[in-house]
Design an enzyme around this catalytic site. Structure first.
Site, mmCIF file in Angstrom:
data_model
loop_
_atom_site.group_PDB
_atom_site.id
_atom_site.type_symbol
_atom_site.label_atom_id
_atom_site.label_comp_id
_atom_site.label_asym_id
_atom_site.label_seq_id
_atom_site.Cartn_x
_atom_site.Cartn_y
_atom_site.Cartn_z
ATOM 1 N N HIS A 110 0.847 -1.280 -0.002
ATOM 2 C CA HIS A 110 0.072 0.128 0.064
ATOM 3 C C HIS A 110 0.913 1.219 0.096
ATOM 4 C CE1 HIS A 110 0.469 -0.256 4.434
ATOM 5 N NE2 HIS A 110 0.626 1.083 4.483
ATOM 6 N N ASP A 140 0.129 -8.055 1.869
ATOM 7 C CA ASP A 140 0.395 -6.444 1.806
ATOM 8 C C ASP A 140 1.917 -6.154 1.624
ATOM 9 O OD1 ASP A 140 -0.010 -3.847 1.716
ATOM 10 O OD2 ASP A 140 -0.181 -3.322 3.629
ATOM 11 N N SER A 219 4.936 2.119 7.934
ATOM 12 C CA SER A 219 4.608 0.999 7.145
ATOM 13 C C SER A 219 5.817 0.570 6.233
ATOM 14 C CB SER A 219 3.384 1.390 6.095
ATOM 15 O OG SER A 219 2.288 1.675 6.842
#
Length: 268
Positions: A110, A140, A219
């Protein structure tokens, strides 16, 4: 044979006595002023160790972990074209970790999904464009490859999560809200967690739950042990209030075994 003169004998004996007296005085002086041997006892050893610990300030586990992993951490920026100005603008910011010293980097899908251009910044300040190399949407995860790398590029060391247990100390390194590199400390809160990713709308499974502070920008960054070995890739934080993406004490990381499989390599 001629017998020695008695006077000569007395003179020789007197000289010898004088020499012995001098030697005796020298021996006495040495005994008085020579350093006495130190007799080591356990009490003295313990006192010496305690003194050394007081004088030497040891780095914290977080400091050691940060120093070890830092050369392998990169800032990841994605760019898109502004439809109005036709100029490239920043699409998002995240973190990545070098897992192969040829510039192969792991990050979150993402972080780079939808970006027209990807740029990474290494810890020595070198900036490089990177290209998308592969992905594992079910975790992810994305693999990107930098076009330029530092001469002394270091890949992170990965460690098995097999012996990881709730309560173990872990550290998250990254660029929360674009600030960093930053490090936060915490523990493993749980294992084998499931979580619905709000970004990708995917159910992520077999996650490491941790409580080291993580926020948008973390992230794709590494979750490491006190030895600086990567055990996971930070991928999500729990947000009860969807309109406020701030850390509430629950973060999730993809185990490094899953992350390493994303590039088709054994993690150890």
């Amino acid at each position: 044979m001629k017998r020695p003169d008695i006077g000569t004998v007395k003179s020789a004996l007197a000289g010898a006595a004088g020499a012995l007296a001098v030697l005796g005085i020298a021996a006495g002086l040495y005994a008085a002023f020579a350093p006495k041997p130190v007799r080591l006892t356990q009490e003295k050893i313990d006192a010496a160790v305690a003194h050394s610990l007081r004088e030497a300030v040891l780095p914290s586990p977080a400091a050691k972990a940060y120093e070890t992993i830092l050369p392998s951490v990169v800032r990841v920026n994605g760019y898109v074209t502004d439809p109005k100005t036709k100029e490239q603008v920043q699409y998002g910011v995240g973190t990545g970790v070098v897992i192969v010293d040829n510039g192969t980097i792991l990050t979150n899908l993402h972080v780079v999904q939808g970006a027209e251009k990807i740029k990474v910044t290494f810890m020595d300040g070198l900036e490089s464009e990177a290209y998308f190399s592969g992905a594992r949407p079910e975790h992810d995860l994305a693999v990107i490859r930098a076009l330029k790398i530092p001469d002394d590029m270091l890949a992170a060391t990965m460690a098995s999560t097999q012996n990881l247990a709730p309560g173990d100390h872990v550290f998250a390194v990254g660029f929360p809200f674009g600030i960093g590199p930053s490090v936060s400390a915490g523990i493993v809160s749980g294992l084998n967690r499931n979580f619905m990713s709000p970004e990708g709308k995917r159910m992520l499974s077999n996650l490491i739950q941790f409580d080291a502070a993580a926020n948008p920008g973390n992230s794709g960054g590494p979750l490491v042990t006190a030895e600086g070995e990567v055990v996971g890739i930070v991928t999500a934080i729990l947000n009860p209030n969807e309109n406020q993406r701030t850390f509430v004490g629950i973060g999730f990381a993809v185990p490094i075994e899953n992350a390493a499989s994303a590039v088709g390599m054994p993690p150890f």
